[in-house]
Design an enzyme around this catalytic site. Structure first.
Site, PDB file in Angstrom:
ATOM      1  N   THR A 268       8.152  -0.350   5.539  1.00  0.00           N
ATOM      2  CA  THR A 268       7.341  -1.555   5.332  1.00  0.00           C
ATOM      3  C   THR A 268       7.651  -2.185   3.984  1.00  0.00           C
ATOM      4  O   THR A 268       7.618  -1.512   2.952  1.00  0.00           O
ATOM      5  CB  THR A 268       5.845  -1.175   5.413  1.00  0.00           C
TER       6      THR A 268
ATOM      7  N   CYS B  79      -7.134  -1.715   5.773  1.00  0.00           N
ATOM      8  CA  CYS B  79      -6.531  -3.058   5.825  1.00  0.00           C
ATOM      9  C   CYS B  79      -6.722  -3.682   7.210  1.00  0.00           C
ATOM     10  O   CYS B  79      -6.865  -4.900   7.346  1.00  0.00           O
ATOM     11  CB  CYS B  79      -5.053  -3.003   5.474  1.00  0.00           C
TER      12      CYS B  79
ATOM     13  N   GLU C 276       1.555  -0.529  14.356  1.00  0.00           N
ATOM     14  CA  GLU C 276       1.402   0.202  13.098  1.00  0.00           C
ATOM     15  C   GLU C 276       0.093   0.986  13.105  1.00  0.00           C
ATOM     16  O   GLU C 276       0.017   2.088  12.555  1.00  0.00           O
ATOM     17  CB  GLU C 276       1.449  -0.749  11.900  1.00  0.00           C
TER      18      GLU C 276
ATOM     19  N   CYS D  38       0.816  -1.233   0.000  1.00  0.00           N
ATOM     20  CA  CYS D  38       0.000   0.000   0.000  1.00  0.00           C
ATOM     21  C   CYS D  38       0.842   1.271   0.000  1.00  0.00           C
ATOM     22  O   CYS D  38       0.447   2.272  -0.595  1.00  0.00           O
ATOM     23  CB  CYS D  38      -0.898   0.048   1.218  1.00  0.00           C
TER      24      CYS D  38
ATOM     25  N   TYR E  12      -5.735   2.426   6.033  1.00  0.00           N
ATOM     26  CA  TYR E  12      -5.804   1.567   7.216  1.00  0.00           C
ATOM     27  C   TYR E  12      -7.095   0.773   7.298  1.00  0.00           C
ATOM     28  O   TYR E  12      -7.360   0.071   8.274  1.00  0.00           O
ATOM     29  CB  TYR E  12      -5.464   2.387   8.474  1.00  0.00           C
TER      30      TYR E  12
HETATM   31  C1  FAD Z   1       4.836  -0.922  11.753  1.00  0.00           C
HETATM   32  C2  FAD Z   1       5.152   0.399  11.131  1.00  0.00           C
HETATM   33  C3  FAD Z   1       5.251   0.504   9.753  1.00  0.00           C
HETATM   34  C4  FAD Z   1       5.609   1.708   9.157  1.00  0.00           C
HETATM   35  N1  FAD Z   1       5.760   1.768   7.786  1.00  0.00           N
HETATM   36  C5  FAD Z   1       6.217   2.899   7.220  1.00  0.00           C
HETATM   37  C6  FAD Z   1       6.488   2.963   5.821  1.00  0.00           C
HETATM   38  O1  FAD Z   1       6.316   1.983   5.097  1.00  0.00           O
HETATM   39  N2  FAD Z   1       6.960   4.116   5.297  1.00  0.00           N
HETATM   40  C7  FAD Z   1       7.184   5.202   6.067  1.00  0.00           C
HETATM   41  O2  FAD Z   1       7.637   6.210   5.534  1.00  0.00           O
HETATM   42  N3  FAD Z   1       6.957   5.179   7.390  1.00  0.00           N
HETATM   43  C8  FAD Z   1       6.474   4.066   7.986  1.00  0.00           C
HETATM   44  N4  FAD Z   1       6.227   4.043   9.343  1.00  0.00           N
HETATM   45  C9  FAD Z   1       6.597   5.195  10.135  1.00  0.00           C
HETATM   46  C10 FAD Z   1       5.485   6.001  10.760  1.00  0.00           C
HETATM   47  O3  FAD Z   1       4.952   6.919   9.851  1.00  0.00           O
HETATM   48  C11 FAD Z   1       6.093   6.664  12.003  1.00  0.00           C
HETATM   49  O4  FAD Z   1       6.241   5.645  12.979  1.00  0.00           O
HETATM   50  C12 FAD Z   1       5.300   7.829  12.540  1.00  0.00           C
HETATM   51  O5  FAD Z   1       5.308   8.901  11.633  1.00  0.00           O
HETATM   52  C13 FAD Z   1       5.838   8.287  13.892  1.00  0.00           C
HETATM   53  O6  FAD Z   1       7.205   8.543  13.826  1.00  0.00           O
HETATM   54  P1  FAD Z   1       8.193   7.862  14.871  1.00  0.00           P
HETATM   55  O7  FAD Z   1       7.914   6.410  14.884  1.00  0.00           O
HETATM   56  O8  FAD Z   1       9.552   8.316  14.546  1.00  0.00           O
HETATM   57  O9  FAD Z   1       7.725   8.378  16.275  1.00  0.00           O
HETATM   58  P2  FAD Z   1       8.211   9.673  17.030  1.00  0.00           P
HETATM   59  O10 FAD Z   1       8.327  10.800  16.072  1.00  0.00           O
HETATM   60  O11 FAD Z   1       9.393   9.345  17.844  1.00  0.00           O
HETATM   61  O12 FAD Z   1       6.960   9.942  17.968  1.00  0.00           O
HETATM   62  C14 FAD Z   1       6.863   9.448  19.295  1.00  0.00           C
HETATM   63  C15 FAD Z   1       5.947  10.381  20.076  1.00  0.00           C
HETATM   64  O13 FAD Z   1       6.525  11.693  20.132  1.00  0.00           O
HETATM   65  C16 FAD Z   1       5.622  12.663  19.630  1.00  0.00           C
HETATM   66  N5  FAD Z   1       6.394  13.658  18.878  1.00  0.00           N
HETATM   67  C17 FAD Z   1       7.270  13.447  17.868  1.00  0.00           C
HETATM   68  N6  FAD Z   1       7.777  14.597  17.415  1.00  0.00           N
HETATM   69  C18 FAD Z   1       7.208  15.570  18.134  1.00  0.00           C
HETATM   70  C19 FAD Z   1       7.310  17.007  18.130  1.00  0.00           C
HETATM   71  N7  FAD Z   1       8.125  17.646  17.298  1.00  0.00           N
HETATM   72  N8  FAD Z   1       6.547  17.696  19.016  1.00  0.00           N
HETATM   73  C20 FAD Z   1       5.712  17.053  19.854  1.00  0.00           C
HETATM   74  N9  FAD Z   1       5.582  15.713  19.904  1.00  0.00           N
HETATM   75  C21 FAD Z   1       6.311  14.976  19.059  1.00  0.00           C
HETATM   76  C22 FAD Z   1       4.667  11.879  18.723  1.00  0.00           C
HETATM   77  O14 FAD Z   1       3.410  12.526  18.595  1.00  0.00           O
HETATM   78  C23 FAD Z   1       4.569  10.555  19.461  1.00  0.00           C
HETATM   79  O15 FAD Z   1       3.611  10.608  20.455  1.00  0.00           O
HETATM   80  C24 FAD Z   1       5.832   2.845   9.959  1.00  0.00           C
HETATM   81  C25 FAD Z   1       5.701   2.751  11.351  1.00  0.00           C
HETATM   82  C26 FAD Z   1       5.376   1.548  11.938  1.00  0.00           C
HETATM   83  C27 FAD Z   1       5.274   1.464  13.446  1.00  0.00           C
END
Ligand code: FAD
Length: 488
Positions: free
Chosen positions: A191, A299, A447, A104, A297
Site C-alpha cells: 500500500t 479507517c 483490503e 498507516c 482498520y
Molecule cells: C488492498 C490490500 C492492501 C495491502 N497492503 C499491504 C501492505 O501495505 N503491506 C503488507 O505487508 N501487506 C499488505 N497487504 C497484504 C495482506 O496482508 C495479505 O493480503 C494477507 O496477509 C493475505 O495474504 P495473501 O493475499 O497472499 O493471501 P493468501 O496467503 O494467498 O491467502 C488466501 C487464502 O488461503 C489461506 N491460506 C494461506 N496460507 C495458508 C496456509 N499455510 N494454510 C492454510 N490456509 C492458508 C488464507 O487463510 C486465505 O483464506 C495488503 C493486502 C490487500 C488486499
C-alpha cells in the site's frame, strides 16, 4: 524540522528516482500520472490536516525522542490516549478521502519494530534499537511517508520459506558483508509504495531456525538501487484516463494504491538493519505489526461514514427517505460501522506498555476488531447497493449526460424526486459504485478481508489470546465439578 504541507510532500516525491512500471511500461512521471495521482492526493491530506488548527491535536504530537512537533503518522504511541488518538485520526482521514490514505502501514511498522528491537537487544546484546531510534528520528524530522512492507509473495503456501522451490518467494539475506547485507525477493500488495519516501521491511511469518536467512528487517529509500515496483491495477482504473469522466469516477480526487515491490539484490548498510537472522523474534514482530494494523482498520469506519451518507442521499434522490425499511437499513449500516469502531476503541483503551516504553494495543481485542472488519463492510456495501437501486451499475456515462442527442433523454429518465437535480443524483450513485465496486473498493472491501491478514489469521490469534483454559476453570467452579472423578 518542519511539518511538510501537502504541496511540499507532492514536490518531495518529484525528487525521488522511483522506478515504477504500469501496463508493461516504465512510468516516467508517476506524480502526474492520472491513475496514480489520486492516491498521492490522499497521502497529501495527512500533511494538510496537520496544518489545520481544527485537527492539529489529532494529526500531530510531540516526539518522545526529540521533543519536536511531528506528524502522528511518525509517532511511537506513549500512552493509551495516543492509541485512541491514532484511530480517531484514521477515522477522520477515511471521512476526508473516502479511500485508503496509505500512511498507516509505516506507522504500524515503526511501532512494532520499536518494541521488538528493544527486546531482541535485551536478550541478544545487539544494538538494533538504537539504530532504529536514529532511523525513526530521521523519518520524524523529515516528515516522511514510509511503506510498512510485510507480505511476501509466499509461493506454495504449504511450504516454509526455506522449503520453496524458488528462494526469492520470501525476502531473504543473500549475502552478509562487513558494511551491510544484500537482500533479494519481493513484497506483494504494498500500500502506498510509490507514494512513500522509504520502505521498512519486516518478515511475514514466524520463522524456524532453518529459515533464519528470511528473518530480516531493514529500511531502504524507495529509489534505492535494485528496488522497483509494478503497479497494481484496480477495477475501473482506466476511467481516470478518460476525458469528461469526472462524474463517472465517483471520487475524482482521492484513491488508494498497491504495488508489487521487487528487491533485486539490494544493498542495505548496517545502520538500516533492524533484524538479521534472529528468527526467534520474527513471530513477535509479525504479531505486533498485525495487532497494530488490525486496530488501524478503524479507517474503514471513516469510509463507512461516507458510504452511509451516500446511501442516505440516494434514498433522498429516490424520494424514499421516510420508508421504514430504508430507515432501518441505514440504522443497520450505522450499527455495523459503530461496532467496528467500538472494537478499535476497546483495543486501544486496553493497551499496555511494552518494555520499550511504547504502547501496544490489546491483541485479543484488535484481532476481534479486524475479524469484524472482514465481514461488516461487505454487509454495509450490500445495504448501500440495496438502497441505491440498480442504476448505480446501469447508468449512462457523463458524456451521455452532456451529449447533444443523449443529454435530454438522460436528464429526463434519470430524474428521481421532484425538484432534484439529475447530475447530483448521478454523482451520488457513482460515489456508491466507486466505494463498493470501483477503485475505492480495493480499500473498502478486499483490503478489509485480507489486509493485515486473512480472516483465519485473526482466528488463530483469538484462539491463542482467548485463554480458554481459564474459562473452563470458571465453568468447573460454578458447576462444582470434581475433576478427580474424570479419567481423560
Ligand atoms: C488492498 C490490500 C492492501 C495491502 N497492503 C499491504 C501492505 O501495505 N503491506 C503488507 O505487508 N501487506 C499488505 N497487504 C497484504 C495482506 O496482508 C495479505 O493480503 C494477507 O496477509 C493475505 O495474504 P495473501 O493475499 O497472499 O493471501 P493468501 O496467503 O494467498 O491467502 C488466501 C487464502 O488461503 C489461506 N491460506 C494461506 N496460507 C495458508 C496456509 N499455510 N494454510 C492454510 N490456509 C492458508 C488464507 O487463510 C486465505 O483464506 C495488503 C493486502 C490487500 C488486499
Amino acid at each position: 524540522m518542519t511539518l511538510m504541507t501537502g504541496k511540499e510532500y507532492v514536490e518531495s516525491l518529484r525528487n525521488l528516482d522511483i522506478k515504477v512500471y504500469m501496463f508493461g511500461e516504465k512510468v516516467e512521471n508517476p506524480v502526474d500520472n492520472p491513475i496514480i495521482r489520486p492516491s498521492i492526493n490522499s497521502v497529501a491530506m495527512t500533511y494538510d490536516l496537520a496544518h489545520d488548527p481544527e485537527y492539529e491535536d489529532l494529526m500531530t504530537t510531540t516526539s518522545h525522542l526529540t521533543g519536536n512537533r511531528i506528524n502522528r503518522f511518525c509517532h511511537i504511541h506513549q500512552s493509551k490516549e495516543d492509541l485512541v488518538k491514532k484511530i480517531k485520526m484514521q477515522r477522520l482521514m477515511g471521512q476526508k478521502t473516502a479511500s485508503c490514505f496509505q500512511r498507516c502501514v509505516g506507522m504500524d511498522a515503526f511501532n512494532a519494530i520499536y518494541s521488538t528491537t528493544y527486546e531482541i537487544d535485551k536478550e541478544k546484546g545487539t544494538n538494533y534499537h538504537e539504530r532504529f531510534k536514529k532511523y525513526l528520528v530521521y523519518c520524524q524530522d523529515n516528515d516522511l511517508v514510509v511503506d510498512g512492507a510485510m507480505t511476501d509473495p509466499k509461493g506454495d503456501r504449504g511450504l516454509s520459506p526455506s522449503q520453496q522451490e524458488d528462494p526469492d518467494m520470501y525476502v531473504h539475506i543473500k549475502e552478509i558483508r562487513e558494511d551491510g547485507i544484500v537482500v533479494r525477493g519481493a513484497k506483494a500488495h504494498q500500500t502506498g509504495s510509490i507514494n512513500s519516501h522509504e520502505h521498512l521491511i519486516m518478515p511475514t511469518i514466524a520463522m524456524r531456525e532453518e529459515d533464519a536467512a528470511y528473518a530480516v528487517s531493514f529500511a531502504v529509500p524507495t529509489d534505492a538501487k535494485g528496488v522497483f515496483m509494478i503497479y497494481g491495477r484496480q477495477s475501473c482504473d482506466t476511467r481516470k484516463l478518460e476525458d469528461d469522466a469526472d462524474i463517472d469516477l465517483g471520487n475524482n480526487t482521492f484513491g488508494g494504491q498497491e504495488a508489487l515491490v521487487i528487491f533485486d539484490d539490494v544493498f542495505v548498510p548496517n545502520e538500516r538493519i533492524f533484524m538479521c537472522k534472529e528468527w526467534e523474534y520474527s513471530g513477535m514482530l509479525v504479531e505486533r505489526f498485525a495487532g497494530y494494523h488490525r486496530q488501524s482498520y478503524a479507517c474503514k469506519t471513516g469510509v463507512g461514514d461516507v458510504l452511509i451518507g451516500a446511501a442516505a442521499l440516494a434514498a433522498d434522490y429516490n424520494g424514499v427517505p421516510k420508508a421504514s425499511h430504508i430507515k432501518d437499513k441505514i440504522i443497520e449500516m450505522q450499527h455495523l460501522n459503530e461496532t467496528m469502531w467500538a472494537c478499535s476503541l476497546a483495543c486501544s483503551y486496553e493497551g499496555v506498555k511494552t518494555e520499550s516504553g511504547g504502547y501496544l494495543i490489546d491483541l485479543l481485542l484488535a484481532n476481534v476488531c479486524k475479524q469484524n472488519v472482514t465481514r461488516f463492510p461487505y454487509d454495509i456495501a450490500r445495504l448501500a447497493e440495496d438502497i441505491a437501486g440498480g442504476l448505480m451499475v446501469t447508468m449512462p456515462s457523463e458524456k451521455d449526460l452532456k451529449g447533444n442527442f443523449t443529454g435530454p433523454w438522460v436528464e429526463k429518465f434519470l430524474k428521481g424526486k421532484i425538484g432534484a437535480d439529475t447530475e447530483n443524483r448521478m454523482r451520488v450513485l457513482r460515489l456508491i459504485e466507486n466505494i463498493t465496486l470501483g477503485t475505492a473498493a480495493v480499500g473498502y472491501r478486499t483490503e478489509s478481508m485480507h489486509g493485515a491478514g486473512s480472516p483465519q489469521a485473526q482466528r488463530i490469534m483469538i484462539a491463542r489470546q482467548g485463554n480458554l483454559e481459564s474459562k473452563k476453570e470458571m465453568a468447573r467452579k460454578i458447576a462444582h465439578l470434581d475433576v478427580s472423578k474424570d479419567n481423560f
